[in-house]
Motif scaffolding. Structure first.
Motif, short mmCIF file in Angstrom:
data_model
loop_
_atom_site.label_atom_id
_atom_site.label_comp_id
_atom_site.label_asym_id
_atom_site.label_seq_id
_atom_site.Cartn_x
_atom_site.Cartn_y
_atom_site.Cartn_z
N PHE A 1 -4.95 -1.95 -4.75
CA PHE A 1 -4.96 -3.12 -3.35
C PHE A 1 -5.82 -2.53 -2.96
O PHE A 1 -6.75 -3.37 -1.88
CB PHE A 1 -3.71 -2.72 -2.06
CG PHE A 1 -2.30 -2.93 -3.15
CD1 PHE A 1 -2.06 -4.78 -3.38
CD2 PHE A 1 -1.89 -2.03 -3.45
CE1 PHE A 1 -0.66 -4.56 -3.97
CE2 PHE A 1 -0.46 -2.65 -4.40
CZ PHE A 1 0.27 -3.36 -4.77
N MET A 2 -6.56 -0.96 -2.94
CA MET A 2 -8.36 -0.85 -2.72
C MET A 2 -9.64 -1.99 -3.82
O MET A 2 -9.34 -2.62 -4.35
CB MET A 2 -9.02 0.28 -2.92
CG MET A 2 -7.56 1.23 -2.86
SD MET A 2 -7.41 1.24 -0.34
CE MET A 2 -5.97 1.02 -0.45
N PRO A 3 -10.61 -2.26 -2.79
CA PRO A 3 -11.50 -2.85 -3.27
C PRO A 3 -12.46 -2.21 -4.31
O PRO A 3 -12.56 -1.44 -4.61
CB PRO A 3 -12.25 -3.36 -2.26
CG PRO A 3 -12.04 -1.91 -1.12
CD PRO A 3 -11.17 -1.52 -0.77
N ILE B 1 -13.37 4.70 5.73
CA ILE B 1 -11.76 5.82 6.02
C ILE B 1 -10.54 5.58 5.12
O ILE B 1 -10.45 6.77 4.49
CB ILE B 1 -12.14 6.36 7.62
CG1 ILE B 1 -13.33 6.38 7.95
CG2 ILE B 1 -10.92 7.85 7.53
CD1 ILE B 1 -13.25 7.14 9.67
N PHE B 2 -9.99 4.89 5.61
CA PHE B 2 -9.05 4.70 4.90
C PHE B 2 -8.51 4.51 3.07
O PHE B 2 -7.92 5.38 2.74
CB PHE B 2 -7.98 3.39 5.48
CG PHE B 2 -6.70 3.37 4.92
CD1 PHE B 2 -5.46 3.83 4.72
CD2 PHE B 2 -6.94 2.04 3.51
CE1 PHE B 2 -4.32 3.82 4.33
CE2 PHE B 2 -5.16 1.84 2.54
CZ PHE B 2 -4.10 2.72 3.14
N VAL B 3 -9.83 3.75 2.96
CA VAL B 3 -10.22 3.12 1.97
C VAL B 3 -10.10 4.95 0.74
O VAL B 3 -9.94 5.47 -0.07
CB VAL B 3 -11.08 2.18 1.54
CG1 VAL B 3 -11.41 2.59 -0.59
CG2 VAL B 3 -10.35 1.32 1.59
N ALA B 4 -11.00 5.88 0.84
CA ALA B 4 -12.05 6.82 1.48
C ALA B 4 -10.90 8.13 0.77
O ALA B 4 -10.40 8.69 -0.52
CB ALA B 4 -12.94 7.64 1.89
N VAL B 5 -9.80 8.03 1.88
CA VAL B 5 -8.66 9.18 2.10
C VAL B 5 -8.20 8.34 0.90
O VAL B 5 -7.66 9.27 0.19
CB VAL B 5 -7.80 8.80 3.43
CG1 VAL B 5 -6.71 9.68 3.28
CG2 VAL B 5 -9.02 9.31 4.49
N PHE B 6 -8.00 7.03 0.28
CA PHE B 6 -6.84 6.87 -0.23
C PHE B 6 -7.26 7.27 -2.04
O PHE B 6 -6.29 7.83 -2.70
CB PHE B 6 -6.22 5.69 0.01
CG PHE B 6 -4.81 5.32 -0.93
CD1 PHE B 6 -3.63 5.26 -0.48
CD2 PHE B 6 -4.68 4.91 -2.29
CE1 PHE B 6 -2.77 5.49 -1.40
CE2 PHE B 6 -4.58 4.19 -2.81
CZ PHE B 6 -2.67 4.57 -2.46
N ILE C 1 -23.22 7.26 7.49
CA ILE C 1 -22.22 8.64 7.61
C ILE C 1 -21.27 8.56 5.97
O ILE C 1 -20.23 8.85 6.34
CB ILE C 1 -20.60 8.21 8.09
CG1 ILE C 1 -20.35 6.01 7.72
CG2 ILE C 1 -20.53 7.88 10.09
CD1 ILE C 1 -18.89 5.78 8.28
N ARG C 2 -22.63 8.26 5.77
CA ARG C 2 -22.29 8.80 3.64
C ARG C 2 -21.79 10.55 3.82
O ARG C 2 -20.21 10.20 3.41
CB ARG C 2 -23.39 7.93 2.71
CG ARG C 2 -22.86 8.30 0.92
CD ARG C 2 -23.67 7.77 0.79
NE ARG C 2 -25.29 8.24 0.74
CZ ARG C 2 -26.21 7.97 1.17
NH1 ARG C 2 -26.12 6.82 1.24
NH2 ARG C 2 -27.54 8.39 1.59
N GLY C 3 -22.15 11.20 3.51
CA GLY C 3 -21.61 12.63 3.52
C GLY C 3 -20.68 12.59 4.27
O GLY C 3 -19.76 13.36 4.09
N PHE C 4 -19.88 12.52 5.09
CA PHE C 4 -17.83 12.54 6.18
C PHE C 4 -17.73 12.16 4.73
O PHE C 4 -16.66 12.41 4.73
CB PHE C 4 -18.81 11.90 7.62
CG PHE C 4 -16.98 11.14 8.31
CD1 PHE C 4 -16.08 12.92 8.28
CD2 PHE C 4 -16.58 10.38 8.06
CE1 PHE C 4 -14.84 12.48 8.33
CE2 PHE C 4 -14.70 9.53 8.21
CZ PHE C 4 -14.63 11.17 8.43
N ILE C 5 -17.57 10.37 4.22
CA ILE C 5 -16.70 9.73 3.78
C ILE C 5 -16.61 10.53 2.31
O ILE C 5 -16.10 10.48 1.72
CB ILE C 5 -17.23 8.21 3.49
CG1 ILE C 5 -17.67 7.17 3.98
CG2 ILE C 5 -16.72 7.78 2.40
CD1 ILE C 5 -16.03 7.62 5.68
#
Length: 501
Positions: free
Chosen positions: A189-191, A7-12, A134-138
């Motif tokens: 710094f994200m993957p 979630i953190f990666v997606a938000v950033f 949870i792809r819809g959420f992400i």
């Protein structure tokens, strides 16, 4: 830990979407500012020039989204996001420091080019790092960040309304430099996307990313999670390695087979239908619409600020609690049907109680309520679903170019509506809303008849949804459901073949 990190990666990454939302909101305020009108200094042509300020940005977005199809394949999702952030810094600085209208328009084009790259890449990146359940959420987090950007922009715009001098419009435009800088530095710094890494032959890096996204096992309770991570990686690896044998970067791949035509039409259709909702007409020209309902400039900006908060709040609850449960198709049908109702009522109100002839406060409130309801219905339908569906329907070998084409279609219609809406509202008033009634009625039928349901499927299982191919993989003599795997007659392995049935 895995879910939190995911979630953190997606938000950033979705800071890129925040930039999109902020610009959409702030320009709606800027074009109403007295000091910006003085900067343009052409009262007789201001309606068309303000439309140009909006549409040049969206025109830049179209070309940025087109380029992103190539950059995502060549350099990856993460580097494409960095490229978009770098160009955004350039374009935003030009806008904030513009000394004439030409410089402003060039800055809008450059910034739009950057947002075009980000608007295509962020949902694609989030799609490829998201677990299927949870792809819809992400992916919906991108729409959430668009909404948050819109909220921030509306209240910044309302506050700057009371400033003197050119700071009134330069400050809100210049604030875009902050999130663009954060994205440029932080995304490093994200993957990488594990699917892109597999395409590049960097299999061990891809496995590490998948493990990281699922969380590293530290107890017996995490053993099952590790098993799921291994299964996802193996399916991902086998499918992508097989597809690489038939991979091409030709645009014609998007209509090479009937099933690919369907994939492309679904992805393009859901993006275009999102524009038919009229939401960006409200986002760009909300204050103008409120004035047609009889509100003053200050009241219009205040209402726009409140309006901006409604959609993101609704969107958050929808992507958190509903989207991955009910799927994609039902929300889209609900949205299209709801827009027919809201625009019908809005049309009737403006036609029956013309703002320049009527002071009916109840009618004004009802009209504003319909605009607010349109935002709510968009946030539980096309808002999050369009980005999710458009980026998940394509196979890996065409996902970048397919998502690029779908996003370009979105921006093409965005350009159209941003250019004509201000003129249309001033010249034909309520009749303009009839277009959206008709378009959304047509959308409803098309979605009901032609759109598939994709919830809960892995990206590699979309072949089954669209019925276009069966993957035949020769690898280590294994046999798995949906995949026929068999060793060569001579006992060799590690050979991958894809066959279209």
């Amino acid at each position: 830990m895995g879910l939190f990190f995911n979630i953190f990666v997606a938000v950033f990454a979705s800071i890129g979407s925040f930039l999109f939302g902020y610009d959409s909101g702030i320009i709606a305020s800027v074009i109403t500012f007295d000091h910006f009108k003085a900067f343009v200094n052409d009262p007789g042509n201001y309606d068309s020039l303000s439309g140009a300020v909006v549409s040049t940005f969206t025109g830049g977005c179209f070309f940025g989204a087109a380029l992103a199809g190539w950059t995502n394949d060549r350099f990856g999702r993460k580097r494409s996001i960095q490229l978009g952030a770098t160009i955004a810094l350039w374009g935003c600085a030009m806008q904030a420091g513009a000394n004439n209208l030409a410089c402003m328009l060039i800055g809008r084009i450059v910034a739009g080019f950057a947002i075009g790259i980000l608007s295509m890449t962020v949902p694609l990146y989030n799609t490829e790092i998201a677990p299927p359940k949870i792809r819809g959420f992400i992916v919906g987090l991108a729409q959430q960040m668009i909404g948050i950007g819109f909220i921030v922009a509306n209240w910044v715009g309302y506050g700057c309304k009371f400033l003197g001098s050119d700071t009134q419009w330069r400050l809100p435009l210049g604030l875009q430099l902050i999130p663009a800088s954060m994205l440029l530095i932080g995304i490093q710094f994200m993957p990488y996307s594990p699917r892109w890494l597999l395409e590049q032959g960097r299999d061990e890096e891809a496995r590490q990313v998948v493990n990281l996204l699922h969380g590293r096992p530290s107890s017996n309770s995490d053993a099952k999670n590790q098993e799921l991570a291994d299964q996802e990686f193996n399916q991902m690896q086998e499918t992508i390695k097989a597809e690489l044998n038939v991979r091409s970067r030709s645009l014609s791949d998007l209509w090479a087979t009937p099933a690919m035509v369907k994939r492309t039409l679904v992805a393009v259709g859901v993006q275009v239908f999102g524009q038919f909702s009229g939401i960006n007409v409200i986002n760009y020209f909300g204050p103008t619409m409120y004035k047609t309902l009889g509100l003053s400039d200050g009241q219009a900006l205040l209402v726009q600020g409140i309006y901006g908060a409604v959609g993101p709040i609704t969107n958050f609850f929808f992507i958190t609690l509903v989207l991955d449960t009910v799927g994609r198709k039902k929300p889209l049908m609900f949205g299209a049907g709801s827009f027919v109702v809201t625009y019908s009522i809005l049309t009737a109100i403006v036609a029956s109680f013309p703002p320049d002839e009527s002071t009916n406060l109840a009618a004004q409130r009802a009209g504003i309520a319909m605009i607010f309801m349109t935002s709510i219905f968009f946030s539980v339908s096309f808002g999050p679903v369009s980005w999710t569906l458009a980026s998940e329907v394509f196979p890996t070998r065409t996902r970048s170019i397919g998502t690029s084409v779908a996003t370009c279609a979105n921006w093409a219609f965005n350009v159209l509506f941003s250019q004509v809406s201000n003129l249309a509202m001033n010249n034909i008033s309520w009749r303009y809303y009839l277009i959206f009634i008709i378009l959304n009625a047509i959308d409803f039928v098309i979605i009901a008849v032609l759109f598939p349901e994709t919830k809960g499927k892995t990206l590699e299982e979309m072949n089954e949804v669209f019925g276009d191919s069966e993957i035949v993989i020769q690898h280590s003599g294994l046999d798995r459901k949906g995949i026929n795997e068999k060793s060569d007659a001579d006992g060799s392995d590690d050979k991958h073949v894809i066959e279209h049935v």
